[in-house]
Motif scaffolding. Structure first.
Motif, short mmCIF file in Angstrom:
data_model
loop_
_atom_site.label_atom_id
_atom_site.label_comp_id
_atom_site.label_asym_id
_atom_site.label_seq_id
_atom_site.Cartn_x
_atom_site.Cartn_y
_atom_site.Cartn_z
N VAL A 71 0.82 -1.22 0.00
CA VAL A 71 0.00 0.00 0.00
C VAL A 71 0.85 1.26 0.00
O VAL A 71 0.40 2.30 -0.46
CB VAL A 71 -0.97 0.09 1.20
N PHE A 72 2.06 1.18 0.50
CA PHE A 72 2.90 2.38 0.56
C PHE A 72 3.19 2.91 -0.84
O PHE A 72 3.01 4.10 -1.11
CB PHE A 72 4.21 2.08 1.30
N SER A 73 3.63 2.00 -1.74
CA SER A 73 3.91 2.48 -3.10
C SER A 73 2.61 2.76 -3.85
O SER A 73 2.58 3.62 -4.73
CB SER A 73 4.80 1.49 -3.86
N LEU A 74 1.53 2.07 -3.51
CA LEU A 74 0.23 2.39 -4.14
C LEU A 74 -0.17 3.82 -3.80
O LEU A 74 -0.69 4.55 -4.63
CB LEU A 74 -0.86 1.44 -3.63
N PHE A 75 0.11 4.21 -2.56
CA PHE A 75 -0.21 5.57 -2.13
C PHE A 75 0.65 6.58 -2.89
O PHE A 75 0.15 7.60 -3.38
CB PHE A 75 0.00 5.71 -0.62
N VAL A 76 1.96 6.27 -3.02
CA VAL A 76 2.86 7.16 -3.78
C VAL A 76 2.35 7.31 -5.21
O VAL A 76 2.30 8.42 -5.76
CB VAL A 76 4.30 6.58 -3.79
N ALA A 77 1.92 6.19 -5.80
CA ALA A 77 1.40 6.22 -7.18
C ALA A 77 0.16 7.09 -7.28
O ALA A 77 -0.02 7.85 -8.24
CB ALA A 77 1.10 4.80 -7.65
N GLU A 78 -0.69 7.01 -6.25
CA GLU A 78 -1.90 7.82 -6.22
C GLU A 78 -1.55 9.32 -6.23
O GLU A 78 -2.09 10.10 -7.01
CB GLU A 78 -2.67 7.48 -4.93
N VAL A 79 -0.56 9.67 -5.40
CA VAL A 79 -0.15 11.07 -5.32
C VAL A 79 0.47 11.52 -6.65
O VAL A 79 0.16 12.59 -7.18
CB VAL A 79 0.87 11.26 -4.16
N MET A 80 1.32 10.66 -7.20
CA MET A 80 2.00 10.99 -8.45
C MET A 80 0.99 11.15 -9.59
O MET A 80 1.12 12.05 -10.42
CB MET A 80 2.97 9.85 -8.80
N GLU A 81 -0.02 10.30 -9.60
CA GLU A 81 -1.04 10.37 -10.65
C GLU A 81 -1.80 11.69 -10.55
O GLU A 81 -2.04 12.36 -11.56
CB GLU A 81 -1.98 9.17 -10.51
N LYS A 82 -2.15 12.09 -9.34
CA LYS A 82 -2.91 13.33 -9.15
C LYS A 82 -2.07 14.56 -9.51
O LYS A 82 -2.56 15.49 -10.13
CB LYS A 82 -3.41 13.44 -7.70
N ILE A 83 -0.78 14.53 -9.12
CA ILE A 83 0.11 15.65 -9.48
C ILE A 83 0.22 15.74 -11.00
O ILE A 83 0.11 16.82 -11.60
CB ILE A 83 1.51 15.47 -8.85
N SER A 84 0.40 14.57 -11.65
CA SER A 84 0.51 14.54 -13.11
C SER A 84 -0.74 15.12 -13.76
O SER A 84 -0.66 15.91 -14.70
CB SER A 84 0.70 13.10 -13.61
N LEU A 85 -1.91 14.72 -13.25
CA LEU A 85 -3.16 15.22 -13.80
C LEU A 85 -3.27 16.73 -13.59
O LEU A 85 -3.71 17.46 -14.48
CB LEU A 85 -4.34 14.50 -13.14
N GLY A 86 -2.81 17.19 -12.42
CA GLY A 86 -2.80 18.62 -12.13
C GLY A 86 -1.95 19.38 -13.13
O GLY A 86 -2.37 20.40 -13.68
N VAL A 87 -0.74 18.86 -13.40
CA VAL A 87 0.16 19.51 -14.35
C VAL A 87 -0.45 19.47 -15.76
O VAL A 87 -0.36 20.43 -16.53
CB VAL A 87 1.55 18.84 -14.34
N TYR A 88 -1.12 18.37 -16.06
CA TYR A 88 -1.76 18.24 -17.37
C TYR A 88 -2.77 19.38 -17.57
O TYR A 88 -2.74 20.09 -18.56
CB TYR A 88 -2.47 16.89 -17.49
N TYR A 89 -3.65 19.56 -16.58
CA TYR A 89 -4.68 20.60 -16.71
C TYR A 89 -4.08 22.01 -16.63
O TYR A 89 -4.57 22.92 -17.29
CB TYR A 89 -5.79 20.41 -15.68
N ALA A 90 -3.01 22.16 -15.86
CA ALA A 90 -2.40 23.49 -15.73
C ALA A 90 -1.74 23.92 -17.04
O ALA A 90 -1.63 25.11 -17.31
CB ALA A 90 -1.37 23.47 -14.60
N THR A 91 -1.29 22.95 -17.86
CA THR A 91 -0.56 23.32 -19.07
C THR A 91 -1.33 22.99 -20.34
O THR A 91 -0.86 23.25 -21.44
CB THR A 91 0.80 22.58 -19.13
N LYS A 92 -2.50 22.40 -20.22
CA LYS A 92 -3.23 21.94 -21.41
C LYS A 92 -3.68 23.11 -22.28
O LYS A 92 -4.01 24.17 -21.78
CB LYS A 92 -4.36 21.03 -20.95
N LEU A 93 -3.66 22.91 -23.59
CA LEU A 93 -4.13 23.92 -24.52
C LEU A 93 -5.50 23.50 -25.06
O LEU A 93 -5.98 22.40 -24.76
CB LEU A 93 -3.13 24.10 -25.66
N SER A 94 -6.08 24.37 -25.91
CA SER A 94 -7.47 24.12 -26.30
C SER A 94 -7.70 22.78 -27.00
O SER A 94 -8.77 22.20 -26.88
CB SER A 94 -7.94 25.26 -27.20
N ARG A 95 -6.69 22.28 -27.72
CA ARG A 95 -6.96 21.04 -28.46
C ARG A 95 -6.51 19.77 -27.72
O ARG A 95 -6.64 18.66 -28.25
CB ARG A 95 -6.32 21.11 -29.85
N ASP A 96 -5.98 19.91 -26.52
CA ASP A 96 -5.68 18.72 -25.72
C ASP A 96 -6.98 18.17 -25.16
O ASP A 96 -7.79 18.94 -24.64
CB ASP A 96 -4.75 19.08 -24.56
#
Ligand SMILES: [Zn+2]
Length: 269
Positions: A71-96
């Motif tokens: 569960v420890f690495s599953l938790f890390v993966a959860e955090v990493m996935e959410k950060i990645s999604l955050g960066v995706y939306y923060a930098t996404k352009l109109s056609r993404d």
């Protein structure tokens, strides 16, 4: 590509690169340094998939690599996935396109690769052997999970964690102290990069050009066209590619170790 292929490609690239440095540039590494670099590069080649989270509370799902330390690495993966999604939306352009998870985004880019390599080097420089032992523990765990997937599955994450801790401790006790350990950062970075290349030859592709905008898209997925792309888990991957990578690793390892063994027995080559 599946976990074992990623890990194996990391090991093969590190061993071949070390052999090339040894042969062409006269850059020699001790057997321990070689083993450490190979394990770290194999682990690094799984690291980007720590963005595939599962259900932490129920201890289910996620990439194999996300289950390395339970569960420890599953938790890390959860955090990493959410950060990645955050960066995706923060930098996404109109056609993404819209996304609801961050897998195969931030952790599959060149800036991430460089950041992880640089971060590892910085940690090693600042905290010396203590940083080295922690990074080794983590990376050896990932490498074991990838290279010996059947064993790791049977043994379970507790055993994998204990074996990684023992291997990290052994290295810690035998590695010469007070150096910068720049090769560890390099091995992690190279591993991540090899992972991205591995994903590029499979169908889905990766946003390797990020953050370069192309036609109002920041996250253009680049990969081989479907007709020639490698199918995940296909015979071409599991048999052909893995055999080739194993042969390459063995040849490079023999090329690296054989000369010093022969020399020890005074055999001229
Ligand atoms: Zn991936």
């Amino acid at each position: 590509m599946m976990g074992p292929s990623h890990a194996l490609s990391g090991a093969a690239v590190w061993l071949t690169g070390s052999w090339a440095l040894d042969y062409f540039a006269d850059y020699h590494q001790s057997p321990l340094a070689l083993a450490v670099g190979t394990a770290v590069c194999a682990g690094g080649a799984l690291f980007p998939d720590l963005d595939l989270s599962g259900k932490v509370t129920r201890n289910q799902g996620g990439a194999t690599v996300a289950r390395t330390f339970g569960v420890f690495s599953l938790f890390v993966a959860e955090v990493m996935e959410k950060i990645s999604l955050g960066v995706y939306y923060a930098t996404k352009l109109s056609r993404d396109p819209r996304r609801n998870n961050g897998h195969r985004t931030l952790t599959h880019t060149i800036p991430f690769t460089v950041l992880v390599g640089w971060g590892t080097t910085t940690l090693c420089t600042a905290y010396g052997k203590w940083a080295v032992v922690s990074i080794l523990f983590f990376m050896i765990g990932l490498a074991l999970r990838g290279l010996f997937d059947k064993w790791a599955e049977r043994a379970g994450w507790v055993i994998v964690t204990l074996v990684s801790a023992a291997a990290a401790w052994f290295t810690f006790a035998n590695l010469p102290g007070d150096r910068g350990y720049p090769m560890i950062g390099l091995a992690v970075g190279v591993g991540c990069f090899v992972h991205i290349l591995g994903d590029m030859i499979t169908k889905a592709g990766v946003p390797i050009l990020w953050p370069i905008p192309i036609k109002r898209r920041m996250w253009t997925m680049i990969g081989l066209p479907n007709s020639i792309a490698l199918r995940t888990g296909s015979k071409a991957e599991v048999v052909v590619l893995r055999t080739a990578l194993t042969v390459l690793s063995v040849l490079a390892a023999v090329g690296l170790v054989a000369p010093s063994v022969l020399q020890r027995f005074n055999i001229e080559v």
